[in-house]
Motif scaffolding. Structure first.
Motif, PDB file in Angstrom:
ATOM      1  N   ARG A  52     -35.937   1.030  18.281  1.00  0.00           N
ATOM      2  CA  ARG A  52     -36.247   0.528  19.494  1.00  0.00           C
ATOM      3  C   ARG A  52     -35.670  -0.852  19.439  1.00  0.00           C
ATOM      4  N   THR A  53     -36.204  -1.935  18.584  1.00  0.00           N
ATOM      5  CA  THR A  53     -36.070  -3.328  18.640  1.00  0.00           C
ATOM      6  C   THR A  53     -34.353  -3.596  18.499  1.00  0.00           C
ATOM      7  N   ARG A 102     -33.961  -9.031  11.507  1.00  0.00           N
ATOM      8  CA  ARG A 102     -35.132  -8.641  10.959  1.00  0.00           C
ATOM      9  C   ARG A 102     -35.072  -8.290   9.535  1.00  0.00           C
ATOM     10  N   HIS A 133     -43.657 -10.409  15.235  1.00  0.00           N
ATOM     11  CA  HIS A 133     -42.740  -9.692  15.691  1.00  0.00           C
ATOM     12  C   HIS A 133     -42.843  -9.978  17.275  1.00  0.00           C
ATOM     13  N   GLN A 136     -41.650  -8.147  20.454  1.00  0.00           N
ATOM     14  CA  GLN A 136     -42.801  -6.851  20.716  1.00  0.00           C
ATOM     15  C   GLN A 136     -43.848  -7.582  21.300  1.00  0.00           C
ATOM     16  N   ARG A 165     -47.032  -6.337  11.744  1.00  0.00           N
ATOM     17  CA  ARG A 165     -46.558  -7.576  12.414  1.00  0.00           C
ATOM     18  C   ARG A 165     -46.772  -7.731  13.795  1.00  0.00           C
ATOM     19  N   VAL A 166     -46.833  -6.363  14.614  1.00  0.00           N
ATOM     20  CA  VAL A 166     -46.894  -6.189  15.640  1.00  0.00           C
ATOM     21  C   VAL A 166     -48.644  -6.713  16.347  1.00  0.00           C
ATOM     22  N   ARG A 218     -49.204   3.095  13.591  1.00  0.00           N
ATOM     23  CA  ARG A 218     -48.933   3.993  12.714  1.00  0.00           C
ATOM     24  C   ARG A 218     -49.401   3.404  11.410  1.00  0.00           C
ATOM     25  N   GLN A 220     -48.449   2.043   8.024  1.00  0.00           N
ATOM     26  CA  GLN A 220     -47.002   1.444   7.341  1.00  0.00           C
ATOM     27  C   GLN A 220     -46.771   2.082   6.154  1.00  0.00           C
ATOM     28  N   PRO A 258     -46.623   0.732  19.617  1.00  0.00           N
ATOM     29  CA  PRO A 258     -45.303   0.060  19.598  1.00  0.00           C
ATOM     30  C   PRO A 258     -44.223   0.997  19.187  1.00  0.00           C
ATOM     31  N   GLY A 259     -44.428   2.201  18.699  1.00  0.00           N
ATOM     32  CA  GLY A 259     -43.550   3.176  17.790  1.00  0.00           C
ATOM     33  C   GLY A 259     -42.943   2.538  16.751  1.00  0.00           C
ATOM     34  N   PRO A 260     -42.304   3.316  15.739  1.00  0.00           N
ATOM     35  CA  PRO A 260     -42.538   4.896  16.061  1.00  0.00           C
ATOM     36  C   PRO A 260     -43.666   5.315  15.998  1.00  0.00           C
TER      37      PRO A 260
END
Ligand code: NCD
Length: 300
Positions: A52-53, A102, A133, A136, A165-166, A218, A220, A258-260
């Protein structure tokens, strides 16, 4: 020029003026958008995986008329022993109009910005470790704002919050905009230390009860030791969002991620693809918000 390293560098007014700019860009024709960063060159360097990013920044740059080069870290001279600092200084010597990074280390982008202090090249943080992030966060705040403009909201963030981080930048962003209630829920070992900005819920029901906005995360796994590998059924049962549990929230609650997504673990298909999900809208807003960020960093 402006670096964009941390959501905390922005005030409430700054965030709203970026939203306003995003609205303006959205109304522009394709041609008008392509003049925003005409003849500019941007380099992105991703030391961690991203769909995405990375693609979103690339598309955002292209829609604004800029050229963007994505340095393939695996094919770069880092594999020949060059330090990250030297690599960055080499890139900076080519004088791009912005560098997007990143990196897996917390706070890396602040360090990288200090290496570039004698240049006028803006640095954009596309996610550093478990720290920040900010792009985001802006797209998340913008998505919430488009659905629910008042900050009198209960926002629940569920899952592996410690490594996200989101989540950490979103908590900062929601606090800057004075959101009424930020409530977190997840396994004890994956929760951050208490802070006055948020409440830790007693149960999933407590977190979701009357929530206006739910952000699912999700696990991590790549940041957790292999011995702590999670059991999918256990996670679903304790921390997963499904069609039954969504009823605990307000009827018009929006569901974000935020995905994935790990479908079937933290969120079921019916919820991810259901009427309250804004997950793909977040992705769509991501391109617009990154156009806005590139304009803010390069043109001002
Ligand atoms: C997140 C990230 O990389 O921090 N994804 C994203 O950028 N949308 C979240 C994650 O990896 O779980």
């Amino acid at each position: 020029m402006n670096h964009f390293l941390d959501i905390n560098q922005l005030s409430r007014e700054d965030i709203f003026s970026l939203f306003e700019k995003a609205n303006q860009i959205q109304k522009m024709s394709v041609n008008q958008q392509s003049l925003l960063l005409q003849n500019r060159s941007i380099i992105s360097i991703f030391f961690e995986k991203s769909t995405r990013t990375r693609v979103s920044f690339q598309l955002a740059a292209q829609r604004c008329g800029a050229n963007i080069i994505n340095l393939d870290v695996d094919l770069s001279s880092i594999g020949k022993g060059e330090s990250t600092k030297d690599t960055l200084n080499v890139i900076a010597a080519m004088n791009p109009d912005a560098i997007i990074i990143r990196h897996h280390d917390d706070g890396f982008c602040h360090i990288a910005a200090s290496w570039l202090k004698n240049t006028q090249i803006p640095l954009i943080n596309a996610g550093d470790g478990t720290n920040q992030h900010p792009s985001q966060t802006l797209l998340d705040l913008y998505t919430i704002y488009r659905h629910k403009p008042s900050p009198k909201l209960k926002v629940a963030i569920i899952g592996d919050i410690l490594h996200s981080r989101v989540a950490s930048s979103l908590i900062d962003g929601l606090s800057i905009l004075n959101y009424q209630e930020i409530i977190l829920y997840g396994p004890q070992s994956l929760l951050p230390s208490p802070r006055k900005e948020f409440i830790i819920a007693e149960s999933l029901r407590d977190a979701l009860d009357n929530a206006d906005v739910v952000v699912m995360l999700r696990v991590q796994q790549e940041r957790i030791s292999k011995d702590l590998e999670i059991n999918i059924e256990y996670w679903q049962d304790r921390y997963g969002l499904n069609n039954e549990r969504i009823k605990w929230c307000k009827n018009d609650a929006i569901i974000m991620h935020p995905g994935p997504i790990n479908r079937g673990t933290e969120i079921t298909d019916e919820v991810a693809d259901g009427p309250q999900s804004v997950i793909f809208e977040q992705v769509k807003n991501g391109v617009l918000m990154r156009q806005t960020i590139l304009d803010y960093c390069i043109n001002f």
